[in-house]
Motif scaffolding. Structure first.
Motif, PDB file in Angstrom:
ATOM      1  N   GLU A 179       4.119   5.919  -5.407  1.00 22.91           N
ATOM      2  CA  GLU A 179       4.044   6.028  -6.870  1.00 22.91           C
ATOM      3  C   GLU A 179       2.968   7.024  -7.287  1.00 22.91           C
ATOM      4  OE1 GLU A 179       3.305   3.139 -10.785  1.00 22.91           O
ATOM      5  OE2 GLU A 179       3.616   2.254  -8.798  1.00 22.91           O
ATOM      6  N   ALA A 180       1.816   6.974  -6.606  1.00 25.69           N
ATOM      7  CA  ALA A 180       0.731   7.906  -6.925  1.00 25.69           C
ATOM      8  C   ALA A 180       1.118   9.339  -6.579  1.00 25.69           C
ATOM      9  CB  ALA A 180      -0.535   7.501  -6.168  1.00 25.69           C
ATOM     10  N   ASP A 181       1.789   9.518  -5.436  1.00 26.85           N
ATOM     11  CA  ASP A 181       2.226  10.859  -5.022  1.00 26.85           C
ATOM     12  C   ASP A 181       3.211  11.447  -6.021  1.00 26.85           C
ATOM     13  OD1 ASP A 181       0.646  10.711  -2.786  1.00 26.85           O
ATOM     14  OD2 ASP A 181       2.284  10.228  -1.399  1.00 26.85           O
ATOM     15  N   GLU A 182       4.128  10.609  -6.522  1.00 32.58           N
ATOM     16  CA  GLU A 182       5.123  11.094  -7.480  1.00 32.58           C
ATOM     17  C   GLU A 182       4.462  11.490  -8.792  1.00 32.58           C
ATOM     18  OE1 GLU A 182       8.561  12.372  -9.139  1.00 32.58           O
ATOM     19  OE2 GLU A 182       8.175  11.885  -7.026  1.00 32.58           O
ATOM     20  N   ALA A 183       3.498  10.683  -9.238  1.00 29.49           N
ATOM     21  CA  ALA A 183       2.782  11.010 -10.473  1.00 29.49           C
ATOM     22  C   ALA A 183       2.006  12.318 -10.315  1.00 29.49           C
ATOM     23  CB  ALA A 183       1.841   9.874 -10.849  1.00 29.49           C
ATOM     24  N   LYS A 184       1.380  12.481  -9.141  1.00 27.39           N
ATOM     25  CA  LYS A 184       0.631  13.711  -8.859  1.00 27.39           C
ATOM     26  C   LYS A 184       1.571  14.914  -8.839  1.00 27.39           C
ATOM     27  CE  LYS A 184      -2.887  16.067  -6.786  1.00 27.39           C
ATOM     28  NZ  LYS A 184      -4.302  16.132  -7.179  1.00 27.39           N
ATOM     29  N   LEU A 185       2.724  14.763  -8.201  1.00 27.99           N
ATOM     30  CA  LEU A 185       3.682  15.857  -8.121  1.00 27.99           C
ATOM     31  C   LEU A 185       4.139  16.285  -9.500  1.00 27.99           C
ATOM     32  CD1 LEU A 185       5.561  17.748  -6.566  1.00 27.99           C
ATOM     33  CD2 LEU A 185       7.195  15.864  -6.395  1.00 27.99           C
ATOM     34  N   GLN A 186       4.480  15.322 -10.342  1.00 27.66           N
ATOM     35  CA  GLN A 186       4.946  15.655 -11.682  1.00 27.66           C
ATOM     36  C   GLN A 186       3.868  16.373 -12.492  1.00 27.66           C
ATOM     37  OE1 GLN A 186       6.724  12.331 -13.736  1.00 27.66           O
ATOM     38  NE2 GLN A 186       8.103  11.854 -12.054  1.00 27.66           N
ATOM     39  N   LYS A 187       2.628  15.920 -12.332  1.00 26.39           N
ATOM     40  CA  LYS A 187       1.529  16.575 -13.053  1.00 26.39           C
ATOM     41  C   LYS A 187       1.338  18.001 -12.562  1.00 26.39           C
ATOM     42  CE  LYS A 187      -3.271  15.955 -14.481  1.00 26.39           C
ATOM     43  NZ  LYS A 187      -4.458  15.053 -14.472  1.00 26.39           N
ATOM     44  N   MET A 188       1.359  18.199 -11.233  1.00 21.76           N
ATOM     45  CA  MET A 188       1.165  19.529 -10.687  1.00 21.76           C
ATOM     46  C   MET A 188       2.334  20.445 -11.025  1.00 21.76           C
ATOM     47  SD  MET A 188      -1.837  19.568  -9.491  1.00 21.76           S
ATOM     48  CE  MET A 188      -1.710  21.261  -8.918  1.00 21.76           C
ATOM     49  N   GLN A 189       3.542  19.912 -11.056  1.00 23.03           N
ATOM     50  CA  GLN A 189       4.704  20.719 -11.445  1.00 23.03           C
ATOM     51  C   GLN A 189       4.536  21.249 -12.865  1.00 23.03           C
ATOM     52  OE1 GLN A 189       8.064  18.100 -10.734  1.00 23.03           O
ATOM     53  NE2 GLN A 189       8.494  19.049  -8.755  1.00 23.03           N
ATOM     54  N   SER A 190       4.025  20.414 -13.752  1.00 21.67           N
ATOM     55  CA  SER A 190       3.809  20.835 -15.131  1.00 21.67           C
ATOM     56  C   SER A 190       2.710  21.895 -15.220  1.00 21.67           C
ATOM     57  CB  SER A 190       3.432  19.610 -15.981  1.00 21.67           C
ATOM     58  OG  SER A 190       3.221  19.983 -17.328  1.00 21.67           O
ATOM     59  N   GLU A 230       0.834  -1.207   0.000  1.00 18.10           N
ATOM     60  CA  GLU A 230       0.000   0.000   0.000  1.00 18.10           C
ATOM     61  C   GLU A 230       0.863   1.249   0.000  1.00 18.10           C
ATOM     62  OE1 GLU A 230      -3.423   2.115   2.811  1.00 18.10           O
ATOM     63  OE2 GLU A 230      -2.802   0.049   3.180  1.00 18.10           O
ATOM     64  N   ARG A 231       1.934   1.210   0.777  1.00 19.01           N
ATOM     65  CA  ARG A 231       2.848   2.349   0.855  1.00 19.01           C
ATOM     66  C   ARG A 231       3.523   2.595  -0.495  1.00 19.01           C
ATOM     67  NH1 ARG A 231       5.454   0.630   4.928  1.00 19.01           N
ATOM     68  NH2 ARG A 231       7.258  -0.325   3.947  1.00 19.01           N
ATOM     69  N   ASP A 232       4.000   1.545  -1.144  1.00 15.25           N
ATOM     70  CA  ASP A 232       4.666   1.696  -2.443  1.00 15.25           C
ATOM     71  C   ASP A 232       3.712   2.273  -3.481  1.00 15.25           C
ATOM     72  OD1 ASP A 232       6.934   0.669  -1.309  1.00 15.25           O
ATOM     73  OD2 ASP A 232       6.729  -1.336  -2.168  1.00 15.25           O
ATOM     74  N   ALA A 233       2.453   1.822  -3.434  1.00 19.82           N
ATOM     75  CA  ALA A 233       1.461   2.342  -4.378  1.00 19.82           C
ATOM     76  C   ALA A 233       1.202   3.820  -4.126  1.00 19.82           C
ATOM     77  CB  ALA A 233       0.165   1.544  -4.256  1.00 19.82           C
ATOM     78  N   GLN A 234       1.174   4.203  -2.838  1.00 21.75           N
ATOM     79  CA  GLN A 234       0.944   5.604  -2.490  1.00 21.75           C
ATOM     80  C   GLN A 234       2.105   6.483  -2.930  1.00 21.75           C
ATOM     81  OE1 GLN A 234      -1.980   6.921  -1.029  1.00 21.75           O
ATOM     82  NE2 GLN A 234      -0.952   8.752  -1.821  1.00 21.75           N
TER      83      GLN A 234
END
Length: 341
Positions: free
Chosen positions: A118-129, A112-116
């Motif tokens: 991964e999701a947090d990193e994807a969210k961060l990259q999207k928001m950075q863009s 669950e932690r690894d999935a979170q």
């Protein structure tokens, strides 16, 4: 990694050995370790422990918990902190079945932690863009090459590749809707008038006031990712989700340069450039120097590279400048401009 014999019920025992009256960095480290291992279930334990501090504020604890990043610190960090203060592993007699159950629960939490993460990193990259696009709009439509800045006057430096604001501009960010926008003039008043109080956690904004300057943060390809706002009093702000790691602003030209410098902030970098005519990289903070160093080496492979450290009380400027210099074979200097820069 959590010892298989430890569970969330062991948290109170661990935390008893760590005073809640710690510095903020340690307080956050403890929270990160708990959240990484137990997720949202760990909040009540961290909050109860935090409540024992003389500076405890429930609202701040809740806001800080929401901002903690899973994976930042492992649970082992907390265990080691408690052990250093006298805590010992509890003596438990567990059956093979009980050990297997605990191990399976730990594996499930890890998945669950690894999935979170991964999701947090994807969210961060999207928001950075998204934020990068907003900053580009601000730069193109509301920033001017000429203007007035009390900050620049006080530092006795000129505008070198930076821009000025002639009116109040707001970059707003909504991380639930995953969008950002730019408003100015009368719309700024309407924005704050309609903004619910207290402000929702998903709404963030960066205000650029008249007389402020904008320093662009770019990558090695020249793409603008964020803006640093510096107002007349020298207060420096970055937008929420604005990327900074490995980004920089270059003062001067690298072509045929025999020496290149790097500095933490704009005023220091501008002073160095004005005194030497060297091209200077603005790294925005001392910890980012080591991330910018490889880019400097790539762009100026034959130049002498100097990392100019700020003179701070804790010596962090010189420490990080030294790390960056050692990484690419540069040198460290502590410039003295006869006053604060």
């Amino acid at each position: 990694m959590l010892d298989v014999s430890l569970t969330i019920d062991d948290l109170p025992s661990l935390l008893q050995y760590i005073s809640p009256d710690v510095d903020r960095q340690t307080w956050i480290k403890v929270g990160n370790a708990i959240k990484t291992e137990f997720g949202e279930n760990g909040f009540s334990y961290w909050d109860s422990w935090s409540a024992g501090a003389s500076t405890y504020k429930q609202k701040e604890a809740m806001t800080t918990w929401r901002s903690l990043k899973t994976g930042k610190n492992s649970f082992g960090v907390l265990v080691n902190m408690a052990k250093e203060r006298g805590w010992e592993y509890p003596k438990k007699q567990l059956t093979a079945a009980e050990r297997k159950k605990l191990k399976d629960e730990q594996a499930a939490r890890k998945a669950e932690r690894d999935a979170q993460i991964e999701a947090d990193e994807a969210k961060l990259q999207k928001m950075q863009s998204i934020v990068a696009n907003g900053c580009q709009k601000v730069w193109e439509n509301f920033c001017f090459e000429f203007g007035q800045s009390d900050y620049l006057k006080r530092k006795q430096v000129t505008a070198l590749g930076i821009r000025f604001f002639h009116q109040t501009v707001v970059l707003w960010i909504d991380d639930i809707e995953e969008k950002a926008g730019v408003i100015s003039g009368a719309k700024v008043f309407e924005f704050f008038k309609k903004l619910p109080k207290p402000r929702p956690d998903n709404i963030h904004f960066l205000m650029f006031k008249k007389g402020s300057i904008a320093v662009p943060l770019r990558d090695a390809d020249g793409k603008l990712w964020a803006l640093q706002a510096i107002n007349g009093t020298g207060n420096k702000l970055f937008p929420k989700y604005g990327r900074k790691i490995g980004l920089f602003h270059i003062i001067g030209y690298l072509k045929d340069a025999k020496a290149v410098a790097a500095a933490e902030g704009y005023a220091t970098a501008a002073s160095i450039h004005m005194a030497t005519e060297w091209p200077v990289f603005v790294c925005f903070d001392n910890g980012n120097m080591v991330n910018v160093a490889p880019v400097i080496k790539e762009k100026a492979p034959t130049a002498k590279i100097l990392f100019c450290a700020d003179k701070d009380d804790n010596g962090s400027g010189e420490k990080f400048a030294t790390q960056a210099a050692e990484l690419i074979g540069g040198d460290v200097v502590l410039p003295d401009f006869g006053g604060e820069v």
